[in-house]
Design an enzyme around this catalytic site. Structure first.
Site, short mmCIF file in Angstrom:
data_model
loop_
_atom_site.label_atom_id
_atom_site.label_comp_id
_atom_site.label_asym_id
_atom_site.label_seq_id
_atom_site.Cartn_x
_atom_site.Cartn_y
_atom_site.Cartn_z
N CYS A 1 -11.17 -6.69 1.98
CA CYS A 1 -11.62 -5.32 2.24
C CYS A 1 -13.12 -5.23 2.04
O CYS A 1 -13.85 -4.73 2.88
CB CYS A 1 -10.96 -4.32 1.30
SG CYS A 1 -9.24 -4.68 1.04
N SER B 1 4.51 -7.29 -2.16
CA SER B 1 4.27 -7.40 -0.72
C SER B 1 4.73 -8.77 -0.23
O SER B 1 4.41 -9.79 -0.86
CB SER B 1 2.76 -7.23 -0.47
OG SER B 1 2.48 -7.33 0.90
N THR C 1 0.85 -1.21 0.00
CA THR C 1 0.00 0.00 0.00
C THR C 1 0.88 1.25 0.00
O THR C 1 0.64 2.19 -0.77
CB THR C 1 -0.93 -0.02 1.24
OG1 THR C 1 -1.76 -1.17 1.15
CG2 THR C 1 -1.78 1.22 1.34
#
Ligand code: PLP
Length: 371
Positions: free
Chosen positions: A314, A193, A70
């Site tokens: 999310c 990530s 992010t």
């Protein structure tokens, strides 16, 4: 518990735990200090950096570590626009991760012009739409490699080529692609990530083609060549490095295992499920499915010993229907009838077949009660 939520996060590899332990337990030196201990920690970080670069496997660039993908995405977009000399238009896709879409929304509030391209019902962007949106006002184009919710693979190389034709940079969110599909040549900036490749959480990286480094977002001690200040964690970097090494070494093995799991899951599913998104331009460790009339939230609470999700972590948390499934043209009801099964390196065929069989039976039972 049967864990089928590999897009949310992946189990930490035992090799990662082992490599990380000494740095978490004893080696507490600051890697930016000149003492012998500090230099040892710095050297371990450089080995980790090489390993992440090797896993990305593209020429002419290097990675800076960040606190997450992010952060890497925020930095790439905001820092590129800052350097883009008046090119304040961004082209992206409606199905991107919130890290891209929300950064774009923030940039829009600062005066940028954002073009959010639609996708076809298979989840893929039309290259003609990409080209039509591009001109010399565009500073950066952002497109993800593998979609986190539906697993479809965007034509990143072609998008990068089109961006370069008008002098724009290209950011690829390869968080779900690293270690799973080949990262194509073309992007100037790539966000990855650790926790999606069996590494630790709270560490990501931005790969930058030489000459495409964005302006820094985080200022301070001048670490990471002055591009991203803040003391690095040797434990997290070493863990990420080990995860990247395993991803590079086991790429073929992991791929074959996932193909086997995909075939087994397809065979175990009853006939009433529809795969959301393209079935050929797709990473097979992501099975996003819908079934007419299914209450997916209820299915999840009925099967508490199977970890799977509603489209995305999310979207599940917010209770809102997934923006990705809506972008495919699905109704709210169809989106709420969709589930995502994610599997990978440590999933066994037996547990996957057991879980899919039980999910199928529980979905049928819901419909029997409703009838
Ligand atoms: N991009 C994609 C496609 C993701 O799936 C995720 C994580 O869910 C991110 C970005 C953000 O990664 P991180 O958790 O490292 O911030």
């Amino acid at each position: 518990m049967i864990y089928l939520d590999y897009q949310a996060t992946t189990p930490v590899a035992p090799e990662v735990v082992q490599a990380t332990r000494p740095w978490a337990e004893n080696h507490f030196a600051n890697p930016h200090s000149p003492s012998r201990w500090g230099r040892e920690a710095a050297a371990a970080i450089e080995v980790a950096r090489d390993r992440v670069e090797n896993a990305i496997c593209l020429p002419g660039g290097s990675v800076a570590f960040t606190g997450s993908a992010t952060e890497a995405i925020n930095w790439a977009l905001k820092g590129t626009i800052e350097r883009a000399k008046g090119r304040n238009r961004i082209v992206t896709i409606a199905t991107e991760h919130a890290a891209v879409l929300d950064s774009c929304e923030w940039l829009e509030a600062q005066g940028c012009d954002i073009i959010r391209l639609p996708v076809a019902p298979d989840g893929l962007v039309d290259l003609g739409d990409v080209k039509a949106a591009l001109d010399e006002r565009v500073g950066i184009v952002a497109a993800m490699l593998v979609n986190n919710e539906i697993g479809v693979i965007q034509p990143v190389a072609e998008i990068a080529e089109a961006a370069h034709e008008v002098g724009a940079f290209m950011l690829c969110d390869a968080v779900q692609g690293l270690g799973r599909v080949t990262i194509p040549l073309g992007p100037d900036l790539i966000a990855v990530s650790a926790h999606k490749i069996h590494g630790p959480k709270a560490i990501g990286a931005l790969w930058m083609r030489q000459g495409a480094e964005p302006a820094p977002l985080i200022h301070g001690g001048g670490q990471e060549q002055g591009l991203r200040s803040g003391t690095l964690s040797p434990a997290l970097c070493v863990g990420f490095g080990m995860a990247a090494k395993l991803a590079a070494e086991r790429g073929r093995q992991d791929h074959d295992h996932i193909e086997l799991l995909w075939q087994a899951a397809m065979a175990a599913l009853g006939p009433d499920w529809i795969v959301n998104g393209s079935s050929d331009q797709r990473y097979h460790g992501n099975f996003n499915l819908r079934r007419e009339g299914l209450d997916a939230a209820r299915l999840i609470s009925d099967l508490r010993d199977i970890a799977f999700s509603l489209g995305s972590a999310c979207a599940s948390g917010s209770g809102r229907p997934s923006h990705v499934l809506r972008a495919l043209g699905l109704s709210d009801t169809q989106a709420r009838s969709s589930i995502r099964l994610g599997f990978g390196r440590y999933t066994t065929e037996d547990e996957l077949v057991d879980a899919v069989t039980r999910i199928d039976a529980a979905a049928r039972a819901q419909q029997d009660i409703a009838a």
